[in-house]
Motif scaffolding. Structure first.
Motif: not given
Length: 264
Positions: A24-30
């Protein structure tokens, strides 16, 4: 703005407790895609499982990392090749042969075995027309000696975790459609890469990576690395090359598409 982490070990124990949150954090970071290398026989299964859990977001590679080469390498290669053959018979999920290479940093105990294994896996890359994900430490001369024999038959690949000097970069870039994988070391205060890369390496020959959970970039140095932190690498590349972050994302994404056939 989206970009790709071309090298992360999300299948390891360090992510056992919170991998969904890491994704999730990876996706939120782009981060639009993450590539996972196998390093030994057991990790082929764990890498494939992560990629089944996160389809079209995580992508597997298959290889025997040099530090994992031991006396039983022949049996390991035989089993890996069987997996590779079977997967190709059913539209293979593997996007590359990796992580493979040579590493004489700590020991040369299995030097001959490493040389044999690396050349065999280069042959696999030629046979299946897959790119290579290459690990090299204190072994550039030996590694290039093997690669040169197959130079015109290889489709390309990544020299993962590049931390070398301008001369070493120039030697690697003699191989068409090979790029340098740049990660957290770029952000370290002591790193010479911020000056050396713009001096001799076009952005068209670079891809982004984290090598999670290892080698976390500043300001996360010393902590567990994760794919979201590839944004810190992108930011530093943009500053070093004096271009926008969007340009770095666009060019590195094009490089990934050219080598791996995978687009954002």
């Amino acid at each position: 703005m989206q970009f790709i982490d071309t090298h992360a070990h999300l299948d390891v124990e360090e992510f056992a407790e919170d991998l969904p949150e890491v994704i999730i954090r990876a996706k939120e970071a782009g981060v639009a895609k993450i590539f996972l290398p196998a390093v030994d026989l057991p990790s082929v299964s764990t890498v494939l499982q992560v990629c089944r859990d996160y389809p079209n977001y995580t992508f597997p590679m298959i290889g025997l990392q040099p530090e994992e080469v031991k006396g039983d390498y022949q049996e390991v290669l035989k089993k890996m090749k069987k997996i590779l053959d079977a997967s190709f018979a059913q539209s293979s999920p593997f996007i590359a042969i990796g992580e493979v290479g040579l590493d004489f940093y700590w020991s040369r105990e299995f030097e001959q075995e490493q040389l044999i294994v690396f050349e065999e896996m280069v042959k696999w890359a030629v046979e299946y027309q897959l790119p290579l994900m290459i690990h090299c430490r204190k072994a550039q001369n030996e590694l290039l000696h093997i690669l040169k024999k197959y130079k015109h038959d290889l489709v390309g690949g990544v020299f993962h975790c590049f931390t070398g000097n301008q001369n070493e970069a120039a030697e690697y870039l003699k191989f068409d459609n090979f790029v340098l994988g740049i990660g957290g070391v770029l952000t370290f205060k002591s790193s010479h890469l911020r000056e050396d890369l713009p001096a001799c390496v076009p952005l068209e020959r670079i891809v982004l990576e984290t090598d999670s959970p290892y080698m976390a970039p500043t300001p996360h140095r010393g902590k567990r690395n994760e794919s979201a932190f590839v944004a810190n690498v992108l930011r530093q590349l943009a500053a070093s090359y004096q271009v926008s972050e969007e340009i770095v994302a666009s060019i590195t994404n094009q490089n990934v598409a050219r080598i791996f056939g995978i687009s954002v």
